[in-house]
Design a protein around this motif. Structure first.
Motif, short mmCIF file in Angstrom:
data_model
loop_
_atom_site.label_atom_id
_atom_site.label_comp_id
_atom_site.label_asym_id
_atom_site.label_seq_id
_atom_site.Cartn_x
_atom_site.Cartn_y
_atom_site.Cartn_z
N GLY A 123 0.81 -1.23 0.00
CA GLY A 123 0.00 0.00 0.00
C GLY A 123 0.83 1.26 0.00
N CYS A 124 1.85 1.28 -0.86
CA CYS A 124 2.72 2.44 -0.86
C CYS A 124 2.04 3.65 -1.48
CB CYS A 124 3.99 2.12 -1.65
SG CYS A 124 4.95 0.89 -0.83
N GLU A 125 2.10 4.75 -0.74
CA GLU A 125 1.66 6.03 -1.30
C GLU A 125 2.80 7.01 -1.09
OE1 GLU A 125 -1.91 7.45 0.63
OE2 GLU A 125 -2.53 5.37 0.90
N ASP A 126 2.83 8.02 -1.93
CA ASP A 126 3.85 9.05 -1.71
C ASP A 126 3.47 9.83 -0.46
OD1 ASP A 126 4.86 8.12 -3.98
OD2 ASP A 126 4.62 9.94 -5.18
N ARG A 127 4.25 9.71 0.57
CA ARG A 127 3.90 10.39 1.82
C ARG A 127 4.60 11.74 1.90
NH1 ARG A 127 0.16 9.64 3.10
NH2 ARG A 127 0.10 7.53 3.88
N LEU A 128 5.89 11.73 1.61
CA LEU A 128 6.68 12.94 1.77
C LEU A 128 7.46 13.14 0.47
CD1 LEU A 128 7.29 14.86 4.22
CD2 LEU A 128 9.36 13.55 4.55
N VAL A 129 7.24 14.27 -0.15
CA VAL A 129 7.93 14.53 -1.42
C VAL A 129 8.87 15.71 -1.23
CG1 VAL A 129 7.65 15.03 -3.87
CG2 VAL A 129 5.90 13.71 -2.66
N VAL A 130 10.15 15.44 -1.40
CA VAL A 130 11.15 16.50 -1.24
C VAL A 130 11.66 16.86 -2.63
CG1 VAL A 130 13.42 17.05 -0.31
CG2 VAL A 130 11.81 15.72 1.06
N GLU A 131 11.65 18.15 -2.92
CA GLU A 131 12.09 18.55 -4.25
C GLU A 131 13.11 19.66 -4.21
OE1 GLU A 131 9.24 19.17 -7.62
OE2 GLU A 131 8.09 17.81 -6.35
N LYS B 129 27.75 24.62 0.99
CA LYS B 129 26.50 23.97 0.61
C LYS B 129 26.40 22.62 1.29
CE LYS B 129 23.58 24.96 -2.87
NZ LYS B 129 23.00 25.05 -4.15
N THR B 130 25.41 22.46 2.15
CA THR B 130 25.28 21.18 2.84
C THR B 130 24.30 20.27 2.13
OG1 THR B 130 23.77 22.31 4.29
CG2 THR B 130 25.98 21.96 5.11
N LEU B 131 23.34 20.87 1.42
CA LEU B 131 22.40 20.09 0.61
C LEU B 131 22.35 20.73 -0.76
CD1 LEU B 131 19.41 19.52 3.06
CD2 LEU B 131 21.15 17.86 2.40
N ASP B 132 22.48 19.89 -1.76
CA ASP B 132 22.57 20.43 -3.11
C ASP B 132 21.48 19.77 -3.96
OD1 ASP B 132 23.30 21.49 -5.49
OD2 ASP B 132 25.39 20.86 -5.40
N SER B 133 20.41 20.46 -4.22
CA SER B 133 19.31 19.98 -5.06
C SER B 133 18.90 18.55 -4.72
CB SER B 133 19.68 20.02 -6.54
OG SER B 133 20.24 21.25 -6.87
N VAL B 134 18.55 18.33 -3.48
CA VAL B 134 18.15 16.99 -3.06
C VAL B 134 16.67 16.78 -3.37
CG1 VAL B 134 17.80 15.47 -1.08
CG2 VAL B 134 19.92 16.79 -1.30
N SER B 135 16.37 15.72 -4.09
CA SER B 135 14.97 15.38 -4.40
C SER B 135 14.75 13.90 -4.14
CB SER B 135 14.65 15.65 -5.87
OG SER B 135 14.87 16.99 -6.18
N PHE B 136 13.67 13.57 -3.47
CA PHE B 136 13.32 12.15 -3.31
C PHE B 136 11.89 12.07 -2.78
CE2 PHE B 136 14.79 13.38 0.84
CZ PHE B 136 13.99 12.67 1.72
N THR B 137 11.38 10.86 -2.74
CA THR B 137 10.04 10.64 -2.21
C THR B 137 10.11 9.54 -1.17
OG1 THR B 137 9.15 11.17 -4.37
CG2 THR B 137 7.68 10.08 -2.84
N ALA B 138 9.51 9.79 -0.01
CA ALA B 138 9.41 8.73 0.99
C ALA B 138 8.00 8.20 0.93
CB ALA B 138 9.72 9.28 2.37
N LYS B 139 7.86 6.87 0.81
CA LYS B 139 6.54 6.28 0.62
C LYS B 139 6.08 5.59 1.90
CE LYS B 139 7.33 5.48 -4.25
NZ LYS B 139 7.96 4.55 -5.17
N SER B 140 4.79 5.60 2.09
CA SER B 140 4.24 4.89 3.25
C SER B 140 4.47 3.40 3.08
CB SER B 140 2.75 5.20 3.39
OG SER B 140 2.07 4.76 2.25
#
Lengths: 513, 379, 326
Positions: free
Chosen positions: A251-259, A270-281
């Motif tokens: 039952g994975c849904e996109d829970r947290l979307v980082v763009e 620069k500690t974070l450089d264009s970090v994108s990912f999705t954490a799914k339930s």
């Protein structure tokens, strides 16, 4: 065979019951650069601290120019012409570069800053440093500060230089410049030990590589005769099966979307450089990477504790179906949005728990606002404290004991226990098993799996690649603040992760999904 | 620690490590022993200075503090006042906000009370006058405390030095009004306010001048105990004091907590001013607070910020003060003798904390020095 | 009138200057000594005790000895006060604020107690003070040509040697901080003891040294007050709150002894200006006395908002240093 500039024989050091170094052997000749390669916790920094007098070895011998020496204090190591450039600079901010460079020197003769500045300029010219000796440290960039540290060591006439992860804070251009300087020093007959994680740097700068793993000495290779994959294998070792249960994500849904998250620290790095990912339930997302690659900043940004320059963090609320943007929100505002976000930070007593409070009061940190009265209700936290202590087998004299007095593992269990009791929809944990014994570690893995089965989106920052491979569903690899890859944990190898972790990410993100 | 075979002195002879915490009784044993050690040193000082028998001296001190009913009430009143100021500074200290401006906050509160009594004492009915006095003293104290708190929260301005300066501004403002309202005119002293009408004087309970004050402070003690231990505010300020990072982590607004806590701290100082002026002295002068703002810091710190223990620590300090004053009259010494004794005892208690928080570890043999043994050698 | 004002202001300034120079030296090592008020009392009374002993035990009065004995007594007394503070805060890592306040309680008590006892001994029951006019005269010896130079002589040369010493000490302290290796090390200890430690500087030794020397200099302020400003008359509590004002002056001087010289003159002037403004009522005079404190607060606020790093207090001020702390 020349006499080595420095030689270590069978050096061992333990902290309590943990062996940080076991029978380490190293040699460095004049005019030679040695890389020390190893994962976090492999004992590199401990070893170097013994050479420069911060720790004293339990066993073993140190030879300088073939003579056995005893190094008791930093002062002793200066006398043997050893200089260390620490990862965390030891500089006085309000002093100028020159003042910092001469600090602690007990020269005979009059104090003469002008003369010292002349000498500093001479050293700078010799090695091609570009530095203003009168500039204050607090006005300097990180690479300038590092230059000051290097000049300081040279000014003291060091012949053996140790650099602890010098490139971690530098841009590629600055790294190139540093390497030019190091090569020049090598030509001048200095011996250099450089600690690094980055394989390509090892290959480009060093003559020899010594590999450490979990405090043990694995071996030394001639750089010219080796390659990345051999080194990676030595560094990470053979895969060990851990038998962690892993269920299929459901039952994975996109829970947290980082763009496109970008973040800069107070030093302008620069500690974070264009970090994108999705954490799914219903899934565990692992985050792998050398320590300090941006893991802390990433989690703190999501938790609302870190201001970031640009980017979006969107939470899809399973209850309301709304998508909430967490950007610019405080932790309290995030909570008020109905986001149930749990966070187990890296430094447990520095953030997350209050050392001088007892277990009950620490349990209450999340829930004390409950109830309309001005008074605290300790009933529920007390029950929770009792439950966590018995469920997670916390060793404590009682729930009234200040958390500070418990051992690291037990402190961790209390924090994890509290954060799970918060019934999160997103659960973030940074190194949750650090310092825990095997049984407690498995306890935590099972808890994380339980959360996953309950449909929680779990983000797990880990350092042990074997654990990441067996526990997680997907693994995102961070290197110097950017994503070098997001891989399926079932279809990847330790070597692949190792290469992604040590990759110079500035070239782009070819592996990103 | 392992033996370094075949090598000579490598590590220093001993080194100091932090303790993980001592059992409750042990830490108190250390403190009590330190007080005893201090009393012995004071005894030596007494013999040296006066040539009198120290036991005789301690007996006189006891007499001086508890000898007669009048003295006992005086002691209780001083205890109540000191305790009141100590209660006021405690929440700030628990938050690691070094408020050493209690002296000024008390004075301003007292001045506000006096102003109400002088200006409206004989004009307004008591039903309006008393609430007015209470409100104005509380507001005055709170305002005096919140000014440094605001700058601390906003720019991290050093609160220790700021609050210290606020004391002297308060003293000067008070001196100014001492001339404006001087009685008799031109004396520069306010004198007994409303001496004939007693307007604005706090009520005597059963002919006792001080009982009202004592009861108020008792109530405040209970309030502060509950506030710190059982209220959400108290919990928040402890978290802020222990770890600002953790406070941010759970979403506490640190600035708000700093300002709120200092408002409370100042308000209680204001009440102390009210009790001193309307309840005891019926006048106000620049030494009305009598250094209590500073002594209170020691009371609160010695009691580990626990209001119940603070009853004991303020009793200790008031006892020393009263007792030593008695010594000076009996043996014709100077009043200031009490301050010397107080100073010595506090030095010892402060010093003893080291042995509670740290232990000394010797090389090779794992000898942990018994702090009880070290105690005597330390000064 | 203006000449009189300036000379009085400078005489007011000298004890403050001693106090603040001493306190700056101590604070540069990272220790906020709120006991300075007490230290200055002890410095003063020990001088008085020394002078009293000398005056009563000597048959032939020698001016040099009359200065030397009280001076040594004062130095010794303040050094012991500094030592107590250092043992508690450096070695035993006690809370600096509490220790400082206890030291003030003790020091003021010590001063008044021995002051009171000496008053009794001297048999003067009518005025509760002791007058050491002979010693005071020795202390107040001024340059012989001062009177001949008119106004300039009065403004520049009419003070006693302790006054000039205060200014010289402040200059020496400035020079020491900025132009000597040891001064550099001391500042490093106050800014970042961990860095200093790693560079092989003996942190505890510097802290002890700075605290004790700082106390001795502050104590001289007490001595100057009794022997010169008060003409050798010790009266209990006469020194007042000058010790605290000296701490305020440290902030005003943004931790620089040379600015402290100017600052002390300003403070001294502000302290007595109410006497020189005609037509002020008694009450209004009190308002004027507030000036030094208000100015100090303004400086404190401005410094903290500007965040110019050189003007901030030493970074580790008020914190104990423990090497093995994480």
């Amino acid at each position: 065979m020349p006499v080595p500039a420095i030689e270590l024989r069978n050096i061992s050091k333990s902290f309590g019951s943990i062996a940080a170094n076991k029978n380490i052997n190293l040699t460095v000749n004049r005019g030679e650069i040695l890389s020390i390669l190893g994962e976090n916790g492999s004992g590199k920094t401990t070893l170097m601290n013994m050479i420069c007098g911060i720790y004293f070895p339990d066993h073993g011998q140190i030879f300088i120019d073939g003579k056995e020496v005893v190094i008791r204090s930093p002062r002793d190591s200066f006398e043997y012409k050893i200089g260390m450039i620490h990862q965390h600079f030891k500089l006085v901010d309000v002093f100028s570069a020159a003042e910092n460079i001469i600090l602690g020197m007990e020269d005979t003769g009059k104090y003469n800053l002008k003369k010292s500045i002349e000498q500093i300029k001479k050293i700078s010219e010799e090695y091609g440093f570009d530095i203003d000796p009168n500039k204050k440290i607090y006005e300097m960039s990180v690479s300038e500060k590092q230059t000051v540290e290097i000049i300081k060591v040279l000014y003291r006439g060091a012949d053996i230089l140790i650099l602890d992860e010098p490139t971690a804070v530098l841009t590629p251009q600055e790294t190139d410049k540093l390497f030019t300087v190091l090569r020049k020093m090598k030509e001048n007959g200095k011996s250099i030990i450089i600690i690094t994680h980055k394989l390509h740097e090892v290959l480009s700068i060093s003559d020899k590589v010594s590999v450490l793993r979990k405090g043990e000495y694995i071996g030394t290779l001639i750089t010219k005769e080796t390659n990345e994959s051999q080194l990676t294998e030595m560094m990470v070792g053979k895969k060990i099966s851990l038998d962690i249960d892993r269920s299929e994500p459901e039952g994975c849904e996109d829970r947290l979307v980082v763009e496109n998250l970008n973040c800069t620290n107070s030093d302008g790095i620069k500690t974070l450089d264009s970090v994108s990912f999705t954490a799914k339930s219903g899934e565990i997302l692992g985050i792998a990477g050398i320590a300090g690659s941006g893991q802390k900043e990433l989690l703190e940004s999501i938790a609302g504790l870190q201001k970031f320059d640009s980017g979006e963090i969107v939470y899809n609320n399973p209850k309301t179906g709304k998508a909430d943007n967490l950007k610019g929100k405080t932790p309290l505002q995030i909570r008020e949005l109905g986001v149930r976000l749990s966070f187990v930070p890296e430094d447990r007593l520095g953030m997350g728990l209050v050392g001088n409070m007892d277990i009950t009061d620490n349990m209450m940190l999340r829930s004390y606002r409950k109830g309309k009265t001005a008074f605290l209700k300790r009933g529920a936290p007390k029950k929770l404290a009792e439950k966590v202590v018995s469920d997670l087998e916390v060793v404590t004299p009682g729930i009234g004991t200040p958390v500070r007095r418990l051992s690291g593992g037990n402190v961790q269990k209390i924090l994890v226990g509290r954060e799970i009791a918060f019934a999160p929809t997103v659960f973030m944990a940074a190194y949750p098993v650090r310092g825990l014994d095997i049984n407690s570690s498995y306890l935590i893995y099972n808890l994380l799996n339980e959360q996953k089965e309950n449909g929680v989106a779990v983000i797990f920052v880990g350092e042990d690649l074997d654990v990441l491979l067996e526990l997680c569903d997907r693994i995102m690899v961070l290197s110097s603040g950017s994503v070098t890859g997001i891989v399926d944990a079932k279809n990847t190898t330790k070597e692949e992760l190792g290469i992604l972790m040590t990759k110079n990410s500035k070239g782009g993100y070819g592996d990103e999904q | 620690m392992s033996n370094n075979t075949g090598k000579k002195a490598h590590e220093p002879l001993f080194h100091i490590i932090k303790r993980n915490g001592l059992p409750f009784w042990k830490s108190w044993l250390i403190r009590i022993l330190s007080v005893i050690a201090a009393l012995i040193v004071c005894g030596i000082v007494i013999v040296f200075v006066t040539g009198e028998n120290p036991l005789e001296m301690y007996k006189t001190m006891f007499e001086g503090a508890f000898g007669t009913e009048r003295r006992r009430w005086g002691l209780m009143q001083d205890l109540a006042m000191l305790l009141c100021v100590s209660l006021a500074v405690t929440p700030a200290f628990k938050m690691k906000f070094w408020n050493i401006g209690a002296e000024g906050q008390v004075l301003i509160g007292g001045l506000a009370t006096a102003a109400c009594m002088i200006l409206f004492g004989e004009k307004l009915s008591p039903y309006i006058l008393y609430p007015l006095m209470i409100c104005s003293s509380i507001i005055a104290g709170a305002v005096w405390a919140v000014i440094p708190a605001f700058f601390k929260a906003k720019w991290n301005t050093n609160e220790t030095l700021f609050t210290l300066m606020m004391n002297y501004i308060a003293i000067q403002i008070l001196s100014y009004f001492s001339y404006i309202w001087s009685n008799p005119k031109g004396s520069g002293k306010i004198g007994i306010i409303n001496a004939s009408s007693s307007a604005g004087w706090l009520p005597y309970i059963g002919n006792n001048k001080y009982l009202f004050n004592i009861l108020i402070v008792l109530a405040l003690t209970i309030f502060m105990y509950i506030y710190l231990k059982y209220s959400k505010h108290g919990y928040e300020l402890s978290v802020v004091g222990e770890s600002e990072n953790t406070a941010r982590y759970i979403g506490i607004n640190v600035k708000k907590v700093i300002i709120r806590t200092m408002l409370l701290s100042g308000a209680i100082c204001g009440i102390a001013g009210l009790l001193l002026v309307a309840g005891a002295n019926h006048t106000v002068s620049s030494n009305a607070a009598d250094g209590r703002g500073f002594t209170a810091i020691m009371v609160s710190w010695l009691a580990k910020f626990n209001p119940i223990y603070m009853i004991l620590t303020s009793l200790l300090l008031v006892f020393l003060d009263k007792g030593a004053t008695e010594i000076s009259t009996t043996f014709s010494l100077n009043d200031s003798f009490s301050e010397i004794i107080t100073g010595i005892i506090i030095f010892f208690i402060i010093g003893s904390e080291f042995f509670i928080n740290y232990k000394i570890k010797f090389r090779e043999k794992e000898v942990i020095t018994k702090p009880e043994v070290k105690e005597g050698n330390e000064q | 009138m203006i000449v009189a004002f300036i000379t009085r202001a400078i005489m007011q300034a000298i004890p403050l200057l001693y106090g603040s120079t001493g306190e700056i030296i101590t604070e540069k090592s990272g220790h906020l000594n709120l006991g300075t008020a007490g230290v200055m009392y002890v410095g003063g009374i020990c001088g008085v005790i020394g002078a009293f002993m000398y005056e009563t035990h000597t048959s032939s009065f020698n001016s040099v000895l009359a200065v030397l004995v009280p001076l040594l007594a004062s130095v010794l007394g303040s050094a012991i006060m500094g030592l107590i503070y250092a043992i508690l805060t450096v070695t035993l890592r006690a809370n600096q604020n509490v220790t400082g306040l206890a030291l003030t309680t003790f020091g003021v008590g010590f001063g008044n107690f021995f002051g009171g006892s000496l008053i009794k001994l001297s048999g003067n029951t009518e005025i509760p003070s002791i007058a050491l006019s002979n010693t005071s005269n020795a202390f107040r010896t001024t340059l012989p040509f001062a009177d001949k130079l008119g106004v300039i002589g009065k403004l520049l040369f009419s003070y006693s040697f302790l006054a000039y010493a205060a200014i010289i000490i402040a200059f020496i302290a400035t020079y020491y901080f900025n132009h000597t290796r040891s001064g550099l090390h001391l500042r490093a200890v106050g800014e970042s003891p961990a860095t200093a430690d790693a560079d092989g500087i003996n942190v505890s030794a510097y802290k002890y040294g700075a605290t004790i020397i700082g106390s001795v200099i502050a104590g001289l302020g007490g001595l100057y007050y009794v022997m010169d400003y008060a003409n050798g008359v010790w009266s209990n509590d006469g020194f007042g709150d000058r010790g605290w004002l000296a701490i305020a002056l440290v902030i005003f001087a943004i931790w620089r002894p040379n600015i402290g010289i100017i600052g002390s003159f300003v403070f001294g002037g502000l302290f007595i200006i109410h006497n020189y403004i005609p037509g002020l009522s008694m009450g209004a005079q009190e308002i004027f006395k507030m000036a030094p404190y208000v100015v100090t607060i303004l400086v404190l606020i401005i410094v903290s908002t500007r965040k110019k790093r050189e003007n901030l207090p030493p970074a580790s001020l008020g914190l104990s240093y423990f090497r093995e702390e994480r």
